[in-house]
Design a protein around this motif. Structure first.
Motif, PDB file in Angstrom:
ATOM      1  N   ALA A  30     -17.549  -4.391 -35.788  1.00 18.37           N
ATOM      2  CA  ALA A  30     -18.047  -5.590 -36.462  1.00 18.37           C
ATOM      3  C   ALA A  30     -19.158  -6.163 -35.596  1.00 18.37           C
ATOM      4  O   ALA A  30     -18.941  -6.456 -34.415  1.00 18.37           O
ATOM      5  N   VAL A  31     -20.344  -6.273 -36.162  1.00 19.09           N
ATOM      6  CA  VAL A  31     -21.485  -6.860 -35.460  1.00 19.09           C
ATOM      7  C   VAL A  31     -21.681  -8.247 -36.049  1.00 19.09           C
ATOM      8  O   VAL A  31     -21.971  -8.383 -37.238  1.00 19.09           O
ATOM      9  N   CYS A  32     -21.493  -9.268 -35.227  1.00 19.53           N
ATOM     10  CA  CYS A  32     -21.470 -10.651 -35.691  1.00 19.53           C
ATOM     11  C   CYS A  32     -22.761 -11.384 -35.347  1.00 19.53           C
ATOM     12  O   CYS A  32     -23.453 -11.026 -34.401  1.00 19.53           O
ATOM     13  N   THR A  33     -23.042 -12.434 -36.110  1.00 20.91           N
ATOM     14  CA  THR A  33     -24.272 -13.201 -35.921  1.00 20.91           C
ATOM     15  C   THR A  33     -24.173 -14.238 -34.814  1.00 20.91           C
ATOM     16  O   THR A  33     -25.164 -14.890 -34.507  1.00 20.91           O
ATOM     17  N   SER A  34     -22.997 -14.394 -34.228  1.00 20.18           N
ATOM     18  CA  SER A  34     -22.846 -15.306 -33.088  1.00 20.18           C
ATOM     19  C   SER A  34     -21.605 -14.909 -32.302  1.00 20.18           C
ATOM     20  O   SER A  34     -20.726 -14.205 -32.815  1.00 20.18           O
ATOM     21  N   ASP A  35     -21.525 -15.374 -31.087  1.00 19.77           N
ATOM     22  CA  ASP A  35     -20.337 -15.134 -30.274  1.00 19.77           C
ATOM     23  C   ASP A  35     -19.134 -15.888 -30.844  1.00 19.77           C
ATOM     24  O   ASP A  35     -18.002 -15.400 -30.778  1.00 19.77           O
ATOM     25  N   LEU A  36     -19.370 -17.055 -31.427  1.00 15.34           N
ATOM     26  CA  LEU A  36     -18.281 -17.834 -32.022  1.00 15.34           C
ATOM     27  C   LEU A  36     -17.652 -17.056 -33.181  1.00 15.34           C
ATOM     28  O   LEU A  36     -16.432 -16.985 -33.300  1.00 15.34           O
ATOM     29  N   LEU A  37     -18.483 -16.463 -34.026  1.00 17.78           N
ATOM     30  CA  LEU A  37     -17.949 -15.674 -35.131  1.00 17.78           C
ATOM     31  C   LEU A  37     -17.258 -14.417 -34.623  1.00 17.78           C
ATOM     32  O   LEU A  37     -16.237 -13.996 -35.170  1.00 17.78           O
ATOM     33  N   ALA A  38     -17.784 -13.828 -33.558  1.00 15.05           N
ATOM     34  CA  ALA A  38     -17.115 -12.671 -32.952  1.00 15.05           C
ATOM     35  C   ALA A  38     -15.725 -13.073 -32.468  1.00 15.05           C
ATOM     36  O   ALA A  38     -14.762 -12.329 -32.653  1.00 15.05           O
ATOM     37  N   VAL A  44     -16.093  -5.127 -31.418  1.00 15.63           N
ATOM     38  CA  VAL A  44     -16.715  -6.366 -31.886  1.00 15.63           C
ATOM     39  C   VAL A  44     -17.870  -6.718 -30.963  1.00 15.63           C
ATOM     40  O   VAL A  44     -17.721  -6.712 -29.737  1.00 15.63           O
ATOM     41  N   ILE A  45     -19.013  -7.036 -31.566  1.00 14.97           N
ATOM     42  CA  ILE A  45     -20.201  -7.430 -30.810  1.00 14.97           C
ATOM     43  C   ILE A  45     -20.659  -8.785 -31.326  1.00 14.97           C
ATOM     44  O   ILE A  45     -20.785  -8.992 -32.532  1.00 14.97           O
ATOM     45  N   GLY A  46     -20.915  -9.705 -30.404  1.00 15.90           N
ATOM     46  CA  GLY A  46     -21.412 -11.020 -30.752  1.00 15.90           C
ATOM     47  C   GLY A  46     -22.910 -11.113 -30.542  1.00 15.90           C
ATOM     48  O   GLY A  46     -23.585 -10.119 -30.261  1.00 15.90           O
ATOM     49  N   PHE A  47     -23.424 -12.320 -30.665  1.00 12.72           N
ATOM     50  CA  PHE A  47     -24.858 -12.551 -30.499  1.00 12.72           C
ATOM     51  C   PHE A  47     -25.056 -13.890 -29.813  1.00 12.72           C
ATOM     52  O   PHE A  47     -24.463 -14.885 -30.207  1.00 12.72           O
ATOM     53  N   GLY A  48     -25.876 -13.894 -28.769  1.00  9.25           N
ATOM     54  CA  GLY A  48     -26.209 -15.127 -28.077  1.00  9.25           C
ATOM     55  C   GLY A  48     -25.818 -15.128 -26.611  1.00  9.25           C
ATOM     56  O   GLY A  48     -26.340 -15.915 -25.838  1.00  9.25           O
ATOM     57  N   ASN A  49     -24.857 -14.291 -26.244  1.00  6.86           N
ATOM     58  CA  ASN A  49     -24.386 -14.214 -24.866  1.00  6.86           C
ATOM     59  C   ASN A  49     -24.066 -15.591 -24.298  1.00  6.86           C
ATOM     60  O   ASN A  49     -24.519 -15.974 -23.225  1.00  6.86           O
ATOM     61  N   THR A  50     -23.262 -16.334 -25.041  1.00  8.77           N
ATOM     62  CA  THR A  50     -22.858 -17.676 -24.622  1.00  8.77           C
ATOM     63  C   THR A  50     -21.753 -17.602 -23.570  1.00  8.77           C
ATOM     64  O   THR A  50     -21.186 -16.532 -23.324  1.00  8.77           O
ATOM     65  N   ALA A  51     -21.439 -18.729 -22.974  1.00 11.67           N
ATOM     66  CA  ALA A  51     -20.344 -18.782 -21.997  1.00 11.67           C
ATOM     67  C   ALA A  51     -19.039 -18.343 -22.646  1.00 11.67           C
ATOM     68  O   ALA A  51     -18.197 -17.713 -21.998  1.00 11.67           O
ATOM     69  N   LEU A  52     -18.870 -18.640 -23.928  1.00 13.89           N
ATOM     70  CA  LEU A  52     -17.674 -18.221 -24.656  1.00 13.89           C
ATOM     71  C   LEU A  52     -17.479 -16.713 -24.573  1.00 13.89           C
ATOM     72  O   LEU A  52     -16.363 -16.233 -24.390  1.00 13.89           O
ATOM     73  N   ALA A  53     -18.561 -15.955 -24.696  1.00 12.59           N
ATOM     74  CA  ALA A  53     -18.471 -14.494 -24.676  1.00 12.59           C
ATOM     75  C   ALA A  53     -17.871 -13.998 -23.371  1.00 12.59           C
ATOM     76  O   ALA A  53     -17.052 -13.073 -23.358  1.00 12.59           O
ATOM     77  N   GLU A  54     -18.263 -14.609 -22.289  1.00  9.14           N
ATOM     78  CA  GLU A  54     -17.748 -14.203 -20.978  1.00  9.14           C
ATOM     79  C   GLU A  54     -16.330 -14.715 -20.736  1.00  9.14           C
ATOM     80  O   GLU A  54     -15.514 -14.041 -20.124  1.00  9.14           O
ATOM     81  N   ALA A 112     -13.196 -10.247 -23.089  1.00  7.09           N
ATOM     82  CA  ALA A 112     -14.578 -10.741 -22.996  1.00  7.09           C
ATOM     83  C   ALA A 112     -15.433 -10.025 -24.048  1.00  7.09           C
ATOM     84  O   ALA A 112     -15.307  -8.823 -24.259  1.00  7.09           O
ATOM     85  N   ILE A 113     -16.305 -10.786 -24.712  1.00 11.03           N
ATOM     86  CA  ILE A 113     -17.063 -10.290 -25.861  1.00 11.03           C
ATOM     87  C   ILE A 113     -18.357  -9.616 -25.426  1.00 11.03           C
ATOM     88  O   ILE A 113     -19.169 -10.206 -24.709  1.00 11.03           O
ATOM     89  N   ASP A 130     -27.935 -10.442 -25.869  1.00 11.06           N
ATOM     90  CA  ASP A 130     -28.548 -11.538 -25.112  1.00 11.06           C
ATOM     91  C   ASP A 130     -30.031 -11.605 -25.442  1.00 11.06           C
ATOM     92  O   ASP A 130     -30.727 -10.583 -25.421  1.00 11.06           O
ATOM     93  N   ILE A 131     -30.488 -12.785 -25.787  1.00 13.20           N
ATOM     94  CA  ILE A 131     -31.912 -13.005 -26.054  1.00 13.20           C
ATOM     95  C   ILE A 131     -32.426 -14.070 -25.101  1.00 13.20           C
ATOM     96  O   ILE A 131     -31.668 -14.867 -24.583  1.00 13.20           O
ATOM     97  N   ASP A 132     -33.718 -14.077 -24.878  1.00 14.59           N
ATOM     98  CA  ASP A 132     -34.341 -15.059 -23.993  1.00 14.59           C
ATOM     99  C   ASP A 132     -34.804 -16.244 -24.840  1.00 14.59           C
ATOM    100  O   ASP A 132     -35.929 -16.277 -25.330  1.00 14.59           O
ATOM    101  N   GLY A 133     -33.917 -17.196 -25.027  1.00  6.40           N
ATOM    102  CA  GLY A 133     -34.211 -18.367 -25.850  1.00  6.40           C
ATOM    103  C   GLY A 133     -35.389 -19.172 -25.332  1.00  6.40           C
ATOM    104  O   GLY A 133     -36.195 -19.691 -26.118  1.00  6.40           O
TER     105      GLY A 133
END
Length: 121
Positions: free
Chosen positions: A33-41, A61-71, A76-77, A81-84
């Motif tokens: 499952a490739v998700c549009t955010s780490d929260l959805l992952a 499962v793969i998230g998007f955003g590499n937020t603190a939640l992912a780690e 761990a998700i 990771d993108i350079d915002g």
């Protein structure tokens, strides 16, 4: 493409269960499952585990955003990771050029990304 299943991703964390139900009801459970955010992952992971699936053995499962939640999540998700900050700089540059009446040199600006591999994929 063959073997792909597109599921409308939930707008809220609690809606991830419906997406998991749609995946399980499909002809052949997907491998990932490739998700549009780490929260959805996170929501997909919780729903998968609640239905007896093991992440990543049964479902990666793969998230998007590499937020603190992912780690911080267990497991761990894995996340895109993108350079915002770079995206913001590029957007401001485009707006400045337009405000000055200058032509845009590029219609597309590739800011790149990287996959941060963790425990879910």
């Amino acid at each position: 493409a063959p073997g792909e299943l597109q599921v409308d991703m939930p707008g809220r964390l609690g809606d991830a269960g419906r997406s998991m139900e749609a995946m399980r009801a499909a002809d052949g459970m997907p491998d990932a499952a490739v998700c549009t955010s780490d929260l959805l992952a996170q929501g997909i992971i919780v729903a998968a585990q609640a239905s007896g699936l093991r992440v990543p053995m049964d479902l990666a499962v793969i998230g998007f955003g590499n937020t603190a939640l992912a780690e911080d999540m267990h497991p761990a998700i894995t996340s895109v990771d993108i350079d915002g900050a770079r995206i913001a700089r590029e957007a401001v540059g485009v707006l400045r050029r337009r405000a000055q009446g200058l032509p845009l040199t590029e219609r597309r600006i590739d800011v790149g990304f990287r996959i941060v591999a963790r425990e879910t994929a």
